[in-house]
Design a protein around this motif. Sequence first.
Motif, PDB file in Angstrom:
ATOM      1  N   THR A   1      33.304 -45.982  65.435  1.00  0.00           N
ATOM      2  CA  THR A   1      32.000 -46.189  64.790  1.00  0.00           C
ATOM      3  C   THR A   1      30.850 -45.777  65.708  1.00  0.00           C
ATOM      4  OG1 THR A   1      31.987 -48.490  65.576  1.00  0.00           O
ATOM      5  CG2 THR A   1      32.872 -48.087  63.364  1.00  0.00           C
ATOM      6  N   CYS A   2      31.149 -44.969  66.719  1.00  0.00           N
ATOM      7  CA  CYS A   2      30.144 -44.658  67.744  1.00  0.00           C
ATOM      8  C   CYS A   2      28.964 -43.838  67.214  1.00  0.00           C
ATOM      9  CB  CYS A   2      30.799 -43.927  68.919  1.00  0.00           C
ATOM     10  SG  CYS A   2      31.508 -42.316  68.488  1.00  0.00           S
ATOM     11  N   THR A   3      29.105 -43.198  66.060  1.00  0.00           N
ATOM     12  CA  THR A   3      28.015 -42.353  65.551  1.00  0.00           C
ATOM     13  C   THR A   3      27.007 -43.137  64.712  1.00  0.00           C
ATOM     14  OG1 THR A   3      29.462 -41.734  63.717  1.00  0.00           O
ATOM     15  CG2 THR A   3      29.350 -40.216  65.578  1.00  0.00           C
ATOM     16  N   TRP A   4      27.280 -44.423  64.435  1.00  0.00           N
ATOM     17  CA  TRP A   4      26.345 -45.206  63.609  1.00  0.00           C
ATOM     18  C   TRP A   4      25.138 -45.644  64.425  1.00  0.00           C
ATOM     19  CZ3 TRP A   4      24.048 -49.947  63.767  1.00  0.00           C
ATOM     20  CH2 TRP A   4      23.415 -50.377  62.592  1.00  0.00           C
ATOM     21  N   HIS A   5      23.976 -45.657  63.786  1.00  0.00           N
ATOM     22  CA  HIS A   5      22.776 -46.226  64.400  1.00  0.00           C
ATOM     23  C   HIS A   5      21.850 -46.714  63.291  1.00  0.00           C
ATOM     24  CE1 HIS A   5      20.347 -42.736  63.247  1.00  0.00           C
ATOM     25  NE2 HIS A   5      21.248 -41.947  63.788  1.00  0.00           N
ATOM     26  N   PRO A   6      20.899 -47.594  63.609  1.00  0.00           N
ATOM     27  CA  PRO A   6      19.999 -48.133  62.577  1.00  0.00           C
ATOM     28  C   PRO A   6      19.160 -47.032  61.942  1.00  0.00           C
ATOM     29  CG  PRO A   6      19.839 -49.398  64.616  1.00  0.00           C
ATOM     30  CD  PRO A   6      20.618 -48.160  64.933  1.00  0.00           C
ATOM     31  N   ARG A   7      18.797 -47.270  60.699  1.00  0.00           N
ATOM     32  CA  ARG A   7      17.947 -46.314  59.991  1.00  0.00           C
ATOM     33  C   ARG A   7      16.473 -46.678  60.172  1.00  0.00           C
ATOM     34  NH1 ARG A   7      20.743 -44.533  54.314  1.00  0.00           N
ATOM     35  NH2 ARG A   7      22.879 -44.282  55.079  1.00  0.00           N
TER      36      ARG A   7
ATOM     37  N   VAL B   1      25.845 -35.803  67.606  1.00  0.00           N
ATOM     38  CA  VAL B   1      27.313 -35.793  67.587  1.00  0.00           C
ATOM     39  C   VAL B   1      27.866 -34.992  68.755  1.00  0.00           C
ATOM     40  CG1 VAL B   1      29.343 -34.947  66.356  1.00  0.00           C
ATOM     41  CG2 VAL B   1      27.570 -36.206  65.118  1.00  0.00           C
ATOM     42  N   HIS B   2      27.320 -33.801  68.997  1.00  0.00           N
ATOM     43  CA  HIS B   2      27.865 -32.985  70.086  1.00  0.00           C
ATOM     44  C   HIS B   2      27.605 -33.630  71.446  1.00  0.00           C
ATOM     45  CE1 HIS B   2      23.712 -31.450  70.540  1.00  0.00           C
ATOM     46  NE2 HIS B   2      24.089 -31.078  71.754  1.00  0.00           N
TER      47      HIS B   2
ATOM     48  N   LYS C   1      30.070 -39.758  60.298  1.00  0.00           N
ATOM     49  CA  LYS C   1      31.072 -40.818  60.205  1.00  0.00           C
ATOM     50  C   LYS C   1      32.453 -40.300  60.555  1.00  0.00           C
ATOM     51  CE  LYS C   1      32.695 -44.469  57.085  1.00  0.00           C
ATOM     52  NZ  LYS C   1      32.531 -45.092  55.749  1.00  0.00           N
ATOM     53  N   VAL C   2      32.803 -39.140  60.001  1.00  0.00           N
ATOM     54  CA  VAL C   2      34.119 -38.555  60.288  1.00  0.00           C
ATOM     55  C   VAL C   2      34.185 -38.114  61.745  1.00  0.00           C
ATOM     56  CG1 VAL C   2      35.719 -36.690  59.708  1.00  0.00           C
ATOM     57  CG2 VAL C   2      34.448 -37.852  57.894  1.00  0.00           C
ATOM     58  N   ALA C   3      33.099 -37.539  62.248  1.00  0.00           N
ATOM     59  CA  ALA C   3      33.069 -37.116  63.648  1.00  0.00           C
ATOM     60  C   ALA C   3      33.282 -38.304  64.571  1.00  0.00           C
ATOM     61  CB  ALA C   3      31.748 -36.430  63.962  1.00  0.00           C
ATOM     62  N   GLY C   4      32.696 -39.450  64.217  1.00  0.00           N
ATOM     63  CA  GLY C   4      32.881 -40.652  65.024  1.00  0.00           C
ATOM     64  C   GLY C   4      34.331 -41.088  65.078  1.00  0.00           C
ATOM     65  N   ARG C   5      35.025 -40.962  63.960  1.00  0.00           N
ATOM     66  CA  ARG C   5      36.445 -41.320  63.938  1.00  0.00           C
ATOM     67  C   ARG C   5      37.249 -40.419  64.875  1.00  0.00           C
ATOM     68  NH1 ARG C   5      37.182 -41.787  57.368  1.00  0.00           N
ATOM     69  NH2 ARG C   5      36.018 -43.746  57.077  1.00  0.00           N
TER      70      ARG C   5
END
Length: 333
Positions: free
Chosen positions: A194-200, A228-229, A248-252
């Motif tokens: 879940t590392c790519t999630w952040h608040p909106r 992401v990169h 989301k997929v990149a975080g996985r």
Amino acid sequence: AVHRANFDAPVLECDISDTAATVEALRPLGRFDGVEISSPCVDFSTSGKCVEGPRAFVTVAAVVVALKLSIPVIVVENVVRLLGSATWGVADRLLREAGYSWRAATVDAYDCGVAQHRRRVFVVAVRSTSPAAVGALESWKLEMEALSSTPALPRVCVRDAVPRLGDFVWTNPRGRHEAAIVSTAKPLKTLRTTCTWHPRLSEDGSFAYDPGERPDAAPIAKASFAKVHELGVLAGFDADFVWPESRKVAGRVIGNSVAPPVASVVLRGIARAGLLWRRRGGRAEREPVDHGAADEPIELTTWRLQQELGSAEQRPPQVFDDASWAKACSAAP
């Protein structure tokens, strides 16, 4: 898709829990000198429920496939808790009954030049029980354990790896008592799926974020948000590595990855210990051995494993005997 976007090597997609079908698909590709198994960790990880189920069985299934293909060097990577699991207890028995010796070492990506702490256990199993084989395994283990005091590569912090992020960066925390905004003068904690999630952003231009009791290093207004990169770089990948378009997929993918510098350090250590070398004779000179395979799922019993592997007379000869082990070990730098 990620492999195809970044590498020219062919990709074979199989349901590895169907061991017979996987072996049938792999056998025509030739004899294999080694295999690296990175099976799902969620059933062993504290991020999951620590309940061993079908995903945990993938580890055993992968080991069974390697044994049926008579692969002489097997490397297994997972979270440290794997070694204390019932799943590994089964895999350990299968390896020992098939004539393998193994050793395990825990490696932190931070000690391999990666800007995150990511402790993972690596198990190296070789198809031999000779003193030379065991000695080589011990040599590899000692080298890996020494990394905590003598890093393989210079240790780097977030700021070193991605200067654009400034002094503070957002990280998706595990719970309400873990910091979400940390100093870039340190390495990150383990990047999870879940590392790519952040608040909106809210309509008023502020972030919908309440720090609560978190020990944040700074207000969110002073934090940067990694692209992401950039998260890929912090995970040990090259800046031009191609990631899925979906964050989301990149975080996985990032959260389930093995940092390339870590893989390099582990494999180079295996080679230095004398555990890998070029096999005598070409692949074309050897006919694949047909062990046979049952249609039903494998039952993890000693008798059933013997049926799956075939008798001792049917198995291919050991790639290395005591003499070749001694020669390989003495030639290692």
